[in-house]
Design a protein around this motif. Structure first.
Motif, mmCIF file in Angstrom:
data_model
loop_
_atom_site.group_PDB
_atom_site.id
_atom_site.type_symbol
_atom_site.label_atom_id
_atom_site.label_comp_id
_atom_site.label_asym_id
_atom_site.label_seq_id
_atom_site.Cartn_x
_atom_site.Cartn_y
_atom_site.Cartn_z
ATOM 1 N N GLN A 13 0.797 -1.225 0.000
ATOM 2 C CA GLN A 13 0.000 0.000 0.000
ATOM 3 C C GLN A 13 0.831 1.277 0.000
ATOM 4 O O GLN A 13 1.809 1.389 0.737
ATOM 5 C CB GLN A 13 -0.904 0.011 1.244
ATOM 6 N N ASP A 14 0.428 2.232 -0.825
ATOM 7 C CA ASP A 14 0.992 3.579 -0.778
ATOM 8 C C ASP A 14 0.273 4.332 0.342
ATOM 9 O O ASP A 14 -0.885 4.720 0.202
ATOM 10 C CB ASP A 14 0.781 4.284 -2.115
ATOM 11 N N ARG A 15 0.961 4.535 1.440
ATOM 12 C CA ARG A 15 0.343 5.148 2.615
ATOM 13 C C ARG A 15 0.402 6.670 2.598
ATOM 14 O O ARG A 15 -0.007 7.307 3.567
ATOM 15 C CB ARG A 15 0.988 4.588 3.890
ATOM 16 N N ASN A 16 0.876 7.219 1.518
ATOM 17 C CA ASN A 16 0.871 8.679 1.354
ATOM 18 C C ASN A 16 -0.192 9.131 0.360
ATOM 19 O O ASN A 16 -0.320 10.328 0.090
ATOM 20 C CB ASN A 16 2.247 9.165 0.879
ATOM 21 N N SER A 17 -0.942 8.194 -0.162
ATOM 22 C CA SER A 17 -1.934 8.519 -1.193
ATOM 23 C C SER A 17 -3.167 9.165 -0.578
ATOM 24 O O SER A 17 -3.458 9.017 0.615
ATOM 25 C CB SER A 17 -2.333 7.252 -1.945
ATOM 26 N N VAL A 18 -3.916 9.870 -1.421
ATOM 27 C CA VAL A 18 -5.177 10.481 -0.996
ATOM 28 C C VAL A 18 -6.153 9.400 -0.541
ATOM 29 O O VAL A 18 -6.858 9.551 0.461
ATOM 30 C CB VAL A 18 -5.791 11.303 -2.149
ATOM 31 N N TRP A 20 -5.582 6.467 0.794
ATOM 32 C CA TRP A 20 -5.236 5.935 2.115
ATOM 33 C C TRP A 20 -5.607 6.917 3.230
ATOM 34 O O TRP A 20 -6.170 6.525 4.256
ATOM 35 C CB TRP A 20 -3.744 5.618 2.167
ATOM 36 N N LEU A 48 -11.231 5.908 -5.673
ATOM 37 C CA LEU A 48 -10.269 5.853 -4.567
ATOM 38 C C LEU A 48 -10.245 4.474 -3.917
ATOM 39 O O LEU A 48 -9.180 3.963 -3.542
ATOM 40 C CB LEU A 48 -10.601 6.921 -3.528
ATOM 41 N N LYS A 51 -7.869 1.887 -5.103
ATOM 42 C CA LYS A 51 -6.442 2.060 -4.785
ATOM 43 C C LYS A 51 -6.091 1.555 -3.386
ATOM 44 O O LYS A 51 -4.971 1.758 -2.912
ATOM 45 C CB LYS A 51 -6.065 3.533 -4.920
#
Length: 255
Positions: A13-18, A20, A48, A51
């Motif tokens: 997971q991209d934990r900096n994404s909108v 998340w 969203l 993602k």
């Protein structure tokens, strides 16, 4: 038997994404409001939600949630913190085809009585006997270093844990689970797998022998999915009770 072995993905997971960040905010809102349903697609929207590949560890806050709705997700894993969702009764990640296994901690949700899981996608499922990844070569790593024994909750490190696969009945499905274990005693506390599945904790790998299971065994193993109440209800809802029953059986068969 399908010897296909898929690789376990870590850091999914991209934990900096909108996406998340909005999911984390939604969890905080559900916890604060005491809502009994957690359905992130409704809060995030389709774009969203697509993602999201794991759930935040903060689901541990969702003490009052009774239903998790994850239909059609792109989830690849569920964090062990789900075991702290003490009110959980219904778990629905149906058609989440990248979910091949679950953390053993979900077995600790004692109120969980109903589930809807796409079992064809699971490791060891009777339909295809998808191979279990060999944990010695491809260990599972969760986010951060807060690792605990899945049985006794003793603090562990990735160097001291003994990861093993175990298959057991959860909700209304039979699922493969990953257990982090601190000792042989905790390994012996794992539930006994049902008939027609590997009947002991194991490390996976292409050499693991999985039992054969014919279609009649499968139907018998899953008979609880169609209850007498559902059959009677089906008879009332249609002039042709047999047609309704066939639809129920077909729904189970396609899982």
């Amino acid at each position: 038997m399908n010897k296909r072995i898929s690789k376990i993905s870590n850091d999914v997971q991209d934990r900096n994404s909108v996406a998340w960040k909005k999911l984390c905010e939604y969890i905080d809102q559900v916890a604060e409001n005491g809502t009994d349903e957690f359905v992130p697609r409704e809060a995030l929207g389709d774009e969203l939600f697509a993602k999201i590949f794991t759930l935040p560890e903060s689901i541990i806050k969702l003490k009052k949630v009774k239903k998790i709705g994850l239909y059609g997700s792109n989830l690849k894993r569920i964090p062990p913190e789900i075991g702290q969702m003490e009110s959980l009764e219904f778990f629905d990640p149906y058609t989440s085809y990248d979910l091949h296994w679950f953390p053993f901690e979900i077995y600790k949700c004692k109120k969980l009585k109903d589930s809807r899981i796409s079992t064809r996608a699971l490791y060891g499922n009777y339909k295809n006997r998808m191979g279990f990844p060999k944990l010695d070569h491809n260990p599972v790593r969760y986010y951060g270093d807060n690792l605990k024994c899945s049985v006794c909750e003793k603090k562990l490190t990735y160097e001291t844990t003994n990861q093993m696969w175990i298959t057991a009945h959860v909700g209304t499905d039979t699922i493969p689970m990953l257990a982090n274990l601190c000792s042989k005693d905790c390994e012996q506390e794992l539930p006994k797998p049902p008939k027609n599945y590997v009947n002991f904790p194991h490390k996976g790998g292409a050499d693991l022998k999985q039992p054969d299971m014919d279609e009649f065994d499968y139907i018998r193993a899953n008979y609880r999915a169609v209850t007498l109440e559902e059959i009677e209800s089906g008879k009332k809802e249609t002039k042709n009770g047999k047609l309704k029953l066939l639809k129920l059986i077909r729904k189970i068969w396609e899982k």
